[in-house]
Structure formats: structure tokens, C-alpha cells
Design an enzyme around this catalytic site. Structure first.
Site, PDB file in Angstrom:
ATOM      1  N   CYS A 159       0.908  -1.249  -0.010  1.00  0.00           N
ATOM      2  CA  CYS A 159      -0.001  -0.092  -0.005  1.00  0.00           C
ATOM      3  C   CYS A 159       0.924   1.231   0.074  1.00  0.00           C
ATOM      4  O   CYS A 159       1.645   1.402   0.783  1.00  0.00           O
ATOM      5  CB  CYS A 159      -0.748   0.047   1.122  1.00  0.00           C
ATOM      6  SG  CYS A 159      -1.820   1.687   1.513  1.00  0.00           S
TER       7      CYS A 159
ATOM      8  N   ASP B 261      -0.621  -5.229   0.227  1.00  0.00           N
ATOM      9  CA  ASP B 261      -2.039  -5.703  -0.421  1.00  0.00           C
ATOM     10  C   ASP B 261      -2.037  -6.927  -1.166  1.00  0.00           C
ATOM     11  O   ASP B 261      -0.732  -7.411  -1.744  1.00  0.00           O
ATOM     12  CB  ASP B 261      -2.161  -4.464  -1.393  1.00  0.00           C
ATOM     13  CG  ASP B 261      -2.931  -3.376  -0.505  1.00  0.00           C
ATOM     14  OD1 ASP B 261      -3.698  -3.640   0.265  1.00  0.00           O
ATOM     15  OD2 ASP B 261      -2.734  -2.271  -1.178  1.00  0.00           O
TER      16      ASP B 261
ATOM     17  N   VAL C 283       2.286 -13.375 -24.750  1.00  0.00           N
ATOM     18  CA  VAL C 283       3.307 -13.244 -23.902  1.00  0.00           C
ATOM     19  C   VAL C 283       3.641 -14.445 -23.119  1.00  0.00           C
ATOM     20  O   VAL C 283       3.125 -15.604 -23.103  1.00  0.00           O
ATOM     21  CB  VAL C 283       2.609 -12.440 -22.626  1.00  0.00           C
ATOM     22  CG1 VAL C 283       1.535 -13.208 -21.780  1.00  0.00           C
ATOM     23  CG2 VAL C 283       3.780 -12.164 -21.403  1.00  0.00           C
ATOM     24  N   GLU C 284       5.040 -14.569 -22.816  1.00  0.00           N
ATOM     25  CA  GLU C 284       5.706 -15.919 -22.014  1.00  0.00           C
ATOM     26  C   GLU C 284       5.237 -15.964 -20.699  1.00  0.00           C
ATOM     27  O   GLU C 284       5.579 -15.031 -20.081  1.00  0.00           O
ATOM     28  CB  GLU C 284       7.167 -16.014 -22.431  1.00  0.00           C
ATOM     29  CG  GLU C 284       7.864 -17.374 -22.364  1.00  0.00           C
ATOM     30  CD  GLU C 284       8.209 -17.479 -20.911  1.00  0.00           C
ATOM     31  OE1 GLU C 284       8.016 -18.606 -20.484  1.00  0.00           O
ATOM     32  OE2 GLU C 284       8.362 -16.457 -20.025  1.00  0.00           O
ATOM     33  N   LEU C 285       4.679 -17.263 -20.399  1.00  0.00           N
ATOM     34  CA  LEU C 285       4.128 -17.169 -19.136  1.00  0.00           C
ATOM     35  C   LEU C 285       5.118 -17.085 -17.850  1.00  0.00           C
ATOM     36  O   LEU C 285       4.774 -16.197 -16.785  1.00  0.00           O
ATOM     37  CB  LEU C 285       3.432 -18.469 -18.860  1.00  0.00           C
ATOM     38  CG  LEU C 285       2.047 -18.433 -19.350  1.00  0.00           C
ATOM     39  CD1 LEU C 285       1.296 -19.874 -19.112  1.00  0.00           C
ATOM     40  CD2 LEU C 285       1.124 -17.603 -19.072  1.00  0.00           C
TER      41      LEU C 285
ATOM     42  N   HIS D 128      -4.522   0.844  -6.119  1.00  0.00           N
ATOM     43  CA  HIS D 128      -5.477  -0.226  -6.957  1.00  0.00           C
ATOM     44  C   HIS D 128      -5.757   0.082  -8.231  1.00  0.00           C
ATOM     45  O   HIS D 128      -5.699  -0.704  -9.315  1.00  0.00           O
ATOM     46  CB  HIS D 128      -6.970  -0.490  -6.034  1.00  0.00           C
ATOM     47  CG  HIS D 128      -6.761  -1.026  -4.817  1.00  0.00           C
ATOM     48  ND1 HIS D 128      -5.430  -1.369  -4.363  1.00  0.00           N
ATOM     49  CD2 HIS D 128      -7.658  -1.599  -3.881  1.00  0.00           C
ATOM     50  CE1 HIS D 128      -5.768  -2.163  -3.231  1.00  0.00           C
ATOM     51  NE2 HIS D 128      -7.119  -1.940  -2.838  1.00  0.00           N
ATOM     52  N   GLU D 129      -6.263   1.404  -8.488  1.00  0.00           N
ATOM     53  CA  GLU D 129      -6.803   1.968  -9.871  1.00  0.00           C
ATOM     54  C   GLU D 129      -5.612   2.213 -10.464  1.00  0.00           C
ATOM     55  O   GLU D 129      -5.707   1.608 -11.897  1.00  0.00           O
ATOM     56  CB  GLU D 129      -7.485   3.196  -9.517  1.00  0.00           C
ATOM     57  CG  GLU D 129      -8.984   3.110  -8.953  1.00  0.00           C
ATOM     58  CD  GLU D 129      -8.665   3.339  -7.373  1.00  0.00           C
ATOM     59  OE1 GLU D 129      -7.616   3.176  -6.809  1.00  0.00           O
ATOM     60  OE2 GLU D 129      -9.810   3.164  -6.649  1.00  0.00           O
TER      61      GLU D 129
END
Lengths: 121, 121, 121, 121, 121, 121, 121, 121, 121, 121
Positions: E34, E41, E56-58, E75-76
Site C-alpha cells: 500500500c 496488499d 506473452v511468455e508465461l 489499486h486503480e
């Protein structure tokens, strides 16, 4: 920030103004009083909104919901009121508020209010 | 308010007339009699409506549903009837009533009736 | 009414002719024989229809489904057949039949047939 | 019919040619090898298709999926390949294949491929 | 490949360029700090995208998400940032990122960002 | 092996004689006829047993359960009978059979029979 | 057999006298009237018993439960009464009755009565 | 460490020798071949053990389970074998192995083997 | 009966004195204030008791729980207090109270208090 | 109180000393580093204890769990360590700690440690 119940929201600037994205917030910790009998009512509250310039600060949202704790509030009215108060504070592009109230007399009530402020133009 | 079964609804004025929002009500406490065998039937009832001038008072809705307790009622008919009685009392903009009837003979029946009164104009 | 398996449906008049509403029926008590091996197959059957003049009587539907108990029936074919037989008997405005067949060889099969007879006009 | 893994499908004639209906097949018994590490991968496979002239025979589908057991296969590639192989064998009107692969490194991957061959005309 | 947290993605060529299909990835192993209190968080992250030239490679995605472990992140903001970083690296046709953050003060927050890059043309 | 319904079980030697371990088998594909009305009944059957010298072969168990398909069978009786027939064929150290019958008249019935043959000595 | 509500049970002889096995019956179709307010109450009823000489016939059990439909009944009392009436009619070795009553005033009540008549000797 | 299938376990010293505590491991990624038909079988494997001096290293457990991929294995036998191999490698105080095999012919089988080596003394 | 929050219970005579049976009551409508911060806490409360001479009247239990609404209450303390207050009012043979408090700081707390007053003699 | 990660617990006096009751705490917000690869691990932690003189203060428990965030920790070891640290700080009558670790390599691990300090006397 205060830790008292309050009808005022604190806000912060939307970190991506100009992009339409969705913020969804829910809590199962809403309680008010029945305006007829004075007895406690309980509900889950679900809020979805697309911010424009402002986002609601979560702790102030919690204090706002707390402010209903000892007030009388009809199901249909309070759900509309939460929606309208958030519109006043945030002026979002879109908002939906759903109040899902606990069973009374074997019956459950859910009230859903939706306002799309993009349609105004 | 009475606490006897009754086919009459009590109503109260919509707290936000002019706004289209949804009120959803459900109960799993509906029971009637099979009109053929006279034996009890059980159902869950789900009601969604958009009010215009009036909202249904919840206790009177409960008494209304109670009024079927010792009446005979076919699944298809009773779901339509609940819908029509609510339309008469509330004149809502929109309503959907769903009756989800318990299994009989290994078979479950759900009847869904929807009326959109906004289309009239 | 008979209590023997039968390919005939009994019907009753739609209590709200002129209104489009949905009747949904489901059962997990369907069994037939595999036409290749002769061994039992099991399925759940889901029926949704909008009646025009006639509704299907539930007990006769149960006897109809029972009539497959000792017949061979391919998954794709039997789901279409149930749909077509109901169309012949009821002449509904709309019907969807879904057969959800139990796992064989690690594989589950669901067949969904939908007919909208309102499009004819 | 063979009981060996095979990339060939057996088919049978669609029992209701001319009608668009949906056949859904799923299994949680798919396994292949990671083409990088050579270690086993596991997935659930979901297939939805609308047949035109041919349906896939279920046992041959099982043998087809089995044929990947000792082959290397990337998630994105194998899901597309299953879709394309079914299109070649069945020439369906529509098909969707979804591969839901088990968690690796705390991450789950789902690949969804959809082809609508009705749009060609 | 590195096993250190990193803001860089590794990619590989889309095995079916020219076809629009969906890749969905989710994890419940996202954690950041946070930015106000410095406390941890936790969130679930859901990504859906339609690749154009690159996937994308995992493992690199996992290292990317790991890179937030000791960073502050609203968060946003962080949900938008993950979306934008994937757009920069993959230039997909479409992408949606959803961050579902754990309850704080009785309140759960979900942020959903969606970008459709096909609309540009 | 036959593929006809049969009241005979095939068995194979317990691979770990002398060790008490549990084999649990369940199916939701049991159906018989009601001995009073002649109409189909459906049940789930759950079997737990500790083998001594013999294990039941699964396909023959399936054929055994199939053999009830066109026989009349009371709930309480058939569950005891399955248990006793398995005891005769396997002479297990312990067995429990549970029959979980579908809802009739709003009522579900489950019959559980348990025999511990280790107590005999 | 009658199809009227009745406080009398019909019974049939236990098909395996001398063996202790369990019969479990449940229904979610119990309704009675609140003896204070006269309004309907709803409950799920669960019965487990070990028969000695007699088993309860299911249809008569249904008629028995129906007989409470228009009677007043306290939660604690009615659950004990169902248990005692079954003991009088069946003289079982063991019985447990559980009444799980719907939420009233935000509160759910479950009453469980158990009698082991094997302990008498 | 190898990344090839192997019947050997790697172990590490129990970090709390002298204390009885439980380690539970489960996977839904077990597959072997049916020794009769040669076709793939799938199972979930659940292992609970109380270590004495050694714990099993998880990656080697994964390689061990992988080693069955192209071997024939009866349900009852393989579950006992996994249990016995772990006992040989770990000499735990207690172990339980459960194999939960996918539905074949409408029937699911679960084999549970438990060994308490504390009872020996 | 009053409809004000109250620490007093109303009781009624146990309808089956002399028999040990269980009454279970639960609610998700408990709220109190955190004695440190003054902010609202929410919990589910579960009560199981075996009555001796008295049963608790449900509405007075609701008013009792309501009485905590504007009081400060520690999780561990309030659960013990509810238990002790019910013991004082009912003198039951046995009681268990469980308070299941909502997540705070990512952590959920459940407090369970059990008193068996039969052991006294 | 500090808001930094810390291996020290704060405690408060048990409000009901002399009574054995259970306090259950769980969180899904535990993360540590794999001591071999240095990569993040995630777990749910469940704690049950019967206090004697002291209870753990929840915020300090949160800070304690946070302290593992950037430390290496084996599954079996860390679960024992959390248990032992709580025993040192609280000297409870009984404690059980369960660590439920996220899937790695298709395998989930749960470690359960239980200590009953009442047995010492």
C-alpha cells in the site's frame, strides 16, 4: 482522515483520466434502521462506476456507509440516495448501485439503480 | 396493517419517480394446492419490476402470496395471475415474474412471464 | 390418464393465449439404450418453450420420456426427435431442447436444438 | 474401431442436416508434454460445434485427444490445432474450442478459438 | 531465462497470426505494498487478450507480477499500468485486465480496464 | 465378458490380500421400476468395501445394476439386496451400501446398509 | 390409500428384520402456522431411523406432514411431536428428527430430537 | 535434480523430528494406462503422512507419479503400490494414500490405503 | 413484547422437559463497535443449546443481540458474554456459542465457547 | 503499535481465564520466498488455539506473518515455526497451525502441526 461516520466523501484524482474503465466496490457491512419499526436492517451494497476526474477514497466510503447505522432508511430510497450522493461527489461517467437487503418475512429485496451520465450530451 | 391473507396489495409512492430503476423481490415461501389432486404444491417466486408511481409494500406482498395457501392453482396460470395482479395494483413500467415449482414426478417446472408496459406508447 | 410409457402427449389449453411467456421444464430421469452396444445411457433433459394454443401436461411428458427406456437412441438424434415431437403436439411459438448426456469414455456430450416458429410468418 | 491413439477422426452423417443445432463436448482427460521441458501438461478441453453434413464419433475424438499424450504441444498452438483438425474432418458451420490448462507457476491459462464458417458465403 | 523479478516481458510469435482468438490468464498470487501505509496488499489478476503478432511468455509474466512485490501501488493505478505495459510489449488487438483486491475495512475493490486496439483504424 | 444385464458378478483376486484397505464405488446410473405403480425410479448407489480374497470387476458390477432396470424394487429392499449379493460373491471383510433415491412426492429417501463380517469370529 | 391430510401413518413390514440399517427421509415441503401470529412458517424436515418391525410408507408420511398445514405449531414442540408420533407408529430401534425452520427476524432455528430405544433394555 | 520420470524418491531430513505432524499432498495430474485395454486412465491422488526422519521432496514425487504415464496399472494395485513405495523411501510413522479414479462406464472408483507403522512396536 | 434493544431475555417453558434435545440458532445480523477504534464490527453468531426448564424466545434474543449495536465489544469477550448471559437466563444443560467475525487486516477470527453444565453433578 | 513487519507478538490478557474456549484465526495473505529458487510462495494460514493467560493481538499477528515476506521458508519448517513462536509468546493450552500452500508443479501441500500443552502435567 477522520474516523467518524460522515456523509462527506473524500476523493482523489483519477489516475487515468480520459480512459473509460470500471471500478467495482462491494461490502456486506451495511446496516441501517427500519424507519417504521426502528429495528436494524442489514444489506450488502455493490457499487460499479466509471470515473471521470475523481475516484472515491475507500475509507471515506466506509465512513459514509457507517453514517446510516442509526438512521432510518427505506430500501428503495436509501439505494437511490447512495447513488445520488456518489454522483454529486464524483461526477462519474456511469454508476450502478445495488442494495441487497436481508430476508424479512421470508422475502428478500434487491434494489438496483443505474445512471449513465454520458448520455447527457 | 392486516395480518390476514389478502388479494389486495398496499402500495407506497415511488421515492424516485421519473427514474427507471429495478426492484427485485424473491421468496421461497409460496405454497398452493394442486387443482387436480388437491395436494400441496411449493414454489419459489421471483419478481423484478421497474416502478412508475407506486411500489408494493412488502408485508402486503407476503399476505398476497399467503392468500394462495388454500386455493387451487395451475403452475402456468398462477404465475401469470401474480404478474397481472401486480400490474393492476402498481402499473409499473416493466415487470417479470418467475415461478420455480418443486419437482413432481421427477420433473421441475419454471414459468416466466414478462410484461414491458413502456412499449404501449 | 394412462400410466404406461407412450409417445403421445396430452395437452391443455394455454391459460394466457396471446401473451409470449416461457415454460421451462427439466428432469434428470431420462434413460435410453445405446443403439450400438445396447447398454443404458442416462441424460438430463431441459425443455424451454413459449406456448401458443397448447401446453404440455407434465405427466404425459414424463410418460413420453419413459417411452425411450428400452429403445435405442443416438444422442444427436434423440434430442432432435424430442424437440420435433413437442413441436408436432404443441405447435409452440418457440422451443429449445437440451440433452446433457452422462460421461462415456471420459467425455460428456450436450446437444442443444432450438426452433423459433415465429420466424415463419 | 481401433483403440490406438490416432490423428484421424471417424464421422457419421448428421441426423438433422439443414437444421442449425449445437453439439457440446467436454473432457478433463487431456494431457500432452511441454515442448520446452518435456514434462506433462494437463488440460480440460471444451468443444462446441454446429454440424453441417458430419458429426464426430465420440470414441475417435477420444483417440484423437489421446494422440497428444506423448507429443510436445504449446497451449496456444494445440488449441488452434484441435480446432483446425476438426474443421478439416467435419466442415462444420461453426466451431469453438477452449483449452483450460492446469496451473503452472501460480498461473492458469485458457485459450479459446472460434471459427464461424457460415460467414464465408 | 532469468528468475528475478523484472518489468520486462519475454514474448514469442503468435502461432496463428491473422486469426482472432482469446488467451485468458489468471493468478491469485499478486501482492504489492500500500503506497500510503507500506503494508502488503493482495489481489487476483485476470488478463484476457487477443494477440496480433506476439504472445506473452508465461514465466516472464510471473516475473513481471513479482516485480510489484516490494513496490507501492494504488489499486486503480496498478491495474491500468499492467494493462498498458502489456499493450506496449505485445501490441495485442484487444486486452482486458481485472484486478480483484482483498477486503480492507470490510470493503472489496475490483478494477477492470479494457482496451480495444482494433477500433483505432 | 458379456454385455447383457446379469445378476452374476465377475471377480478378480485382491492384489493385496492380508491388508485392510477400502474400495469405494459410486454411480448415479441406477434405475428400477416401482413395484406398486410400475413407473421408473432412479437412484445413486454408493458402495464401500474392504476386500478379503476377491474384488468385484467393475463392468460386471455395472451389468448387475443394469439387471434391475426392468424389475420392481422397493427402496429398503433393493439396497439390502445389493449388499447381500455382494457379500455372497465377494465375502468381503466389511461392506456398506447406500441407495439415494430421487424425490417422490416432495420426499427424498436414502437407505444405508452396513455389514461388518470381521465381527463374526 | 387416502389423499387427505392425516395424523395416521401407514406402515409396511421391514424387509430385513433383525438387521440394523438406516432409513433417511427428508423434505423441504413442510409448512405450519405460527401459533402466536397465525402466519405461515416453513421448514425442512430430516428424519433418520433404524426400523425394527415396521417401516413408514412414504405417501402416508407426506399426508402426515401435510396435516400441519393449517395448525399452529411451535418450532421446539412440533419437532418433538413428529418424533414421538413416528415412535408410536413404528417403534423403531432409533430415530432422529431435525426441523430446520426458515429465517424469522434475521434468525434461523434448527431443532434436533434423537431417541435411541435400544438403550431401554 | 533430474526432470525425467523416475521410480526413485528424493528425500530431505524432517525439520521437526520427534514431533508427530501431518503433511498432506494432493494432485489431479495422475495418469496411467489401463492394463487390459491399454487406454489412458486418470486419477486424483491424495497422500497424508506423518514423517519420522525423512520428508519426500515434492519435485521427485511429481517425477515418481509421472513414471506411471506409460505403464499399465490396476486401480486397486497402483494405489497400494504408491503407498508401499513411499513407505520404503520415507519409513514414515503413518501414511494414507487415496486414488480417486475418473468415471468409467458410469462408475467412479476410489481406493484408500492406510498404514500405521507406529502400531508395530 | 418490547421492540427496544435489551439485555434481558424472555423465556418460555421447555415443551419436552426431561428429554435432551438440541436447539440451534444462527444469525448473520450481529454488529458492535470496536472498543479501540470505535468503528463498526460485524459477525455471524451461532448458538447451540440443550434446554432444561426454559427455552429462549427468539424475538428477545434478537433484541439482546441488537443491544450490542452501539457498545464496544472485544471478539473474545463478547462471545463469552453472550454465552454467560444465556446460561444465567436459561440454565441450560449444555450450550455452545460461536462468533465468526468479519475480516480485518486480511485476518478472520472465530471464537467458540462451550459450557456443559451436566458435568457439575 | 508499530506498522512494520516484526517477529514479536503483542498480547493481551485472556478475558475468561480458567475456561477452555477456542480462538480460530485464518488468513489467505501469507507469502514467503522459496529458499531454493528465491521465488515467491503463497499460502493460507489457519490457527486454532485455546488461550491460558494470554491472547494474541490480531494486528501484531498480521505484522508477524508479514515478516516472512522476504525470507526463505520451507513449507514443513515454516508451519512448525509459526506454531512454536505462538507457543513461546502465548503459552496456550492447545494450538493447531495449518499451512495450505499454493499449487507448484501440479501438486498442493498442506502441513498441519498440533500441540496440546495440557498433556504435560
Amino acid at each position: 482522515m477522520s474516523t467518524k461516520p460522515s456523509k462527506d466523501f473524500e476523493t482523489f484524482p483519477n489516475p487515468r483520466p480520459g480512459r473509460e474503465y470500471l471500478i467495482s466496490i462491494d461490502t456486506d457491512e451495511f446496516t441501517a434502521l427500519c424507519p417504521v419499526t426502528g429495528q436494524p436492517d442489514f444489506a450488502k451494497i455493490f457499487i460499479d462506476y466509471i470515473p471521470e476526474k475523481l475516484c472515491v477514497e475507500l475509507k471515506s466510503l466506509k465512513l459514509y456507509l457507517w453514517s446510516y447505522r442509526n438512521e432510518g432508511a427505506f430500501h428503495e430510497d436509501v439505494t437511490n440516495r447512495i447513488c445520488d450522493d456518489l454522483v454529486s461527489a464524483l461526477e462519474p461517467l456511469y454508476i450502478k448501485v445495488r442494495g441487497d437487503f436481508n430476508i424479512r418475512g421470508g422475502v428478500r429485496t434487491v434494489v438496483t439503480v443505474e445512471r449513465d451520465l454520458r448520455k447527457k450530451a
